[in-house]
Motif scaffolding. Structure first.
Motif, PDB file in Angstrom:
ATOM      1  N   THR A  40       0.800  -1.230   0.000  1.00 32.80           N
ATOM      2  CA  THR A  40       0.000   0.000   0.000  1.00 32.80           C
ATOM      3  C   THR A  40       0.831   1.278   0.000  1.00 32.80           C
ATOM      4  OG1 THR A  40      -0.139  -0.013   2.435  1.00 32.80           O
ATOM      5  CG2 THR A  40      -1.869  -1.170   1.227  1.00 32.80           C
ATOM      6  N   HIS A  44       1.148   0.076  -4.625  1.00 29.34           N
ATOM      7  CA  HIS A  44      -0.030   0.929  -4.808  1.00 29.34           C
ATOM      8  C   HIS A  44       0.107   2.089  -3.812  1.00 29.34           C
ATOM      9  CE1 HIS A  44      -2.152  -2.045  -7.308  1.00 29.34           C
ATOM     10  NE2 HIS A  44      -1.595  -2.938  -6.514  1.00 29.34           N
ATOM     11  N   ARG A  53      -9.601   5.144   0.473  1.00 30.25           N
ATOM     12  CA  ARG A  53      -9.779   3.953  -0.360  1.00 30.25           C
ATOM     13  C   ARG A  53      -9.388   2.689   0.390  1.00 30.25           C
ATOM     14  NH1 ARG A  53      -5.918   5.235  -5.074  1.00 30.25           N
ATOM     15  NH2 ARG A  53      -4.802   6.104  -3.255  1.00 30.25           N
ATOM     16  N   MET A  54      -8.286   2.738   1.106  1.00 23.87           N
ATOM     17  CA  MET A  54      -7.859   1.587   1.887  1.00 23.87           C
ATOM     18  C   MET A  54      -8.861   1.299   2.997  1.00 23.87           C
ATOM     19  SD  MET A  54      -5.618  -0.792   2.303  1.00 23.87           S
ATOM     20  CE  MET A  54      -4.935  -1.862   3.590  1.00 23.87           C
ATOM     21  N   TYR A  57     -11.765  -0.457   1.371  1.00 21.42           N
ATOM     22  CA  TYR A  57     -11.444  -1.840   0.988  1.00 21.42           C
ATOM     23  C   TYR A  57     -11.483  -2.758   2.209  1.00 21.42           C
ATOM     24  CZ  TYR A  57      -9.702  -0.098  -3.535  1.00 21.42           C
ATOM     25  OH  TYR A  57      -9.573   0.479  -4.778  1.00 21.42           O
ATOM     26  N   ASP A  80      -4.355  -2.672   8.655  1.00 19.15           N
ATOM     27  CA  ASP A  80      -4.489  -3.815   7.741  1.00 19.15           C
ATOM     28  C   ASP A  80      -4.907  -5.076   8.486  1.00 19.15           C
ATOM     29  OD1 ASP A  80      -2.180  -4.308   9.157  1.00 19.15           O
ATOM     30  OD2 ASP A  80      -0.990  -4.946   7.431  1.00 19.15           O
ATOM     31  N   SER A 113      -8.363  -8.780  -2.801  1.00 20.29           N
ATOM     32  CA  SER A 113      -7.663  -8.783  -4.090  1.00 20.29           C
ATOM     33  C   SER A 113      -8.568  -8.285  -5.212  1.00 20.29           C
ATOM     34  CB  SER A 113      -7.160 -10.196  -4.410  1.00 20.29           C
ATOM     35  OG  SER A 113      -6.193 -10.622  -3.469  1.00 20.29           O
ATOM     36  N   LEU A 116      -8.844  -4.490  -4.786  1.00 24.82           N
ATOM     37  CA  LEU A 116      -7.598  -3.788  -5.109  1.00 24.82           C
ATOM     38  C   LEU A 116      -7.216  -3.923  -6.577  1.00 24.82           C
ATOM     39  CD1 LEU A 116      -5.099  -2.237  -3.982  1.00 24.82           C
ATOM     40  CD2 LEU A 116      -4.039  -4.468  -3.584  1.00 24.82           C
ATOM     41  N   ASP A 118      -5.320  -6.419  -7.474  1.00 22.26           N
ATOM     42  CA  ASP A 118      -3.991  -6.999  -7.335  1.00 22.26           C
ATOM     43  C   ASP A 118      -4.053  -8.008  -6.198  1.00 22.26           C
ATOM     44  OD1 ASP A 118      -1.299  -7.521  -7.636  1.00 22.26           O
ATOM     45  OD2 ASP A 118      -0.609  -5.510  -7.120  1.00 22.26           O
ATOM     46  N   GLY A 120      -3.643  -9.438  -2.694  1.00 24.69           N
ATOM     47  CA  GLY A 120      -3.477  -9.039  -1.307  1.00 24.69           C
ATOM     48  C   GLY A 120      -3.806 -10.239  -0.428  1.00 24.69           C
TER      49      GLY A 120
END
Length: 253
Positions: A40, A44, A53-54, A57, A80, A113, A116, A118, A120
């Motif tokens: 992150t 990204h 955004r995080m 998510y 996270d 994932s 994102l 991608d 994760g």
């Protein structure tokens, strides 16, 4: 050798340590992102120290976990990590811990994932808590961890954006008193107490009942039924008030 004989002889290696949680224990699953600092901040580059955004998510990943088939009472996420409180009567897979950890880690990794775009990956561990007070203390612990990490992150990234290296910023923040960190931020126009609550306390998702208006299909008279939905709370209470809030979510003994 017949398949049944081979299966019986080798299955024991797979199940010899197949631990199951005792009935009635509260189970809390904690999921952590693997390598999320690099993911992150480098791969990204989200805004540091916090990015909406995080946040979204992680909230959507937590929502997915509450809806993925287990009886989950509460989901809490900060940074996270995600903590999930399972209902004490949850008995999927015979309460096999490896099933909970593998399924929840897989579901979280897949959902995040997709959001994102991608890969994760999350790991998962289970805490087995015998008493309601243990559950309350667990979630207070994670919220206090969120507050500590949030203050450190705001100080660290303030220094980094002013030109300090990773090592310099780390040294300047490490070991400083809380008041000193608040003063550092305030001297640069940041009142930590006025920052969004979700940055300092994390956010929670839980089930709530709500009335829904409808019509009786036979009489066509208006009726009201109670439905259930997930509520997202971005302004969780703090301290003792948070402890009281957690207690309201716990099923009666």
């Amino acid at each position: 050798m017949k398949f049944n004989d081979l299966d019986a002889r080798l299955r024991v290696f797979e199940t010899a340590h197949d631990h199951c949680a005792l009935p009635g224990l509260y189970l809390v699953a904690r999921l952590d992102g693997r390598g999320f600092t690099r993911l992150t901040k480098e791969v990204h580059p989200f805004e540091a120290p916090f990015d909406v955004r995080m946040r979204d998510y992680m909230a959507e990943t937590t929502r997915h976990l509450l809806e993925c088939g287990f009886r989950i009472v509460y989901g809490y996420t900060q940074s996270d990590e995600i903590s999930l409180l399972l209902h004490p009567s949850e008995d999927s897979f015979g309460r096999k811990l490896r099933k909970y950890t593998s399924v929840l880690a897989g579901e979280a990794s897949a959902k995040f994932s997709l959001l994102l775009g991608d890969i994760g990956v999350f790991d998962c561990r289970i805490s087995q808590l015998p008493r309601r007070d243990n559950v309350v203390d667990y979630f207070r612990w994670r919220q206090e961890d969120a507050a500590r990490n949030s203050l450190n992150a705001h100080c660290y990234w303030l220094l980094r954006k002013q030109g300090s290296s990773v090592a310099e910023a780390t040294v300047q923040v490490k070991g400083q008193r809380t008041a000193t960190k608040h003063d550092l931020l305030f001297a640069h126009g940041i009142n930590y107490n006025e920052l969004p609550a979700w940055q300092k306390r994390g956010l929670g998702l839980y089930w709530e009942e709500y009335p829904k208006a409808g019509l009786n299909p036979h009489t066509q008279e208006p009726v009201e039924t109670m439905r259930r939905r997930l509520a997202l709370n971005l302004e969780l209470p703090l301290g003792d008030a948070y402890a009281d809030f957690i207690r309201t979510l716990l099923p009666a003994d």
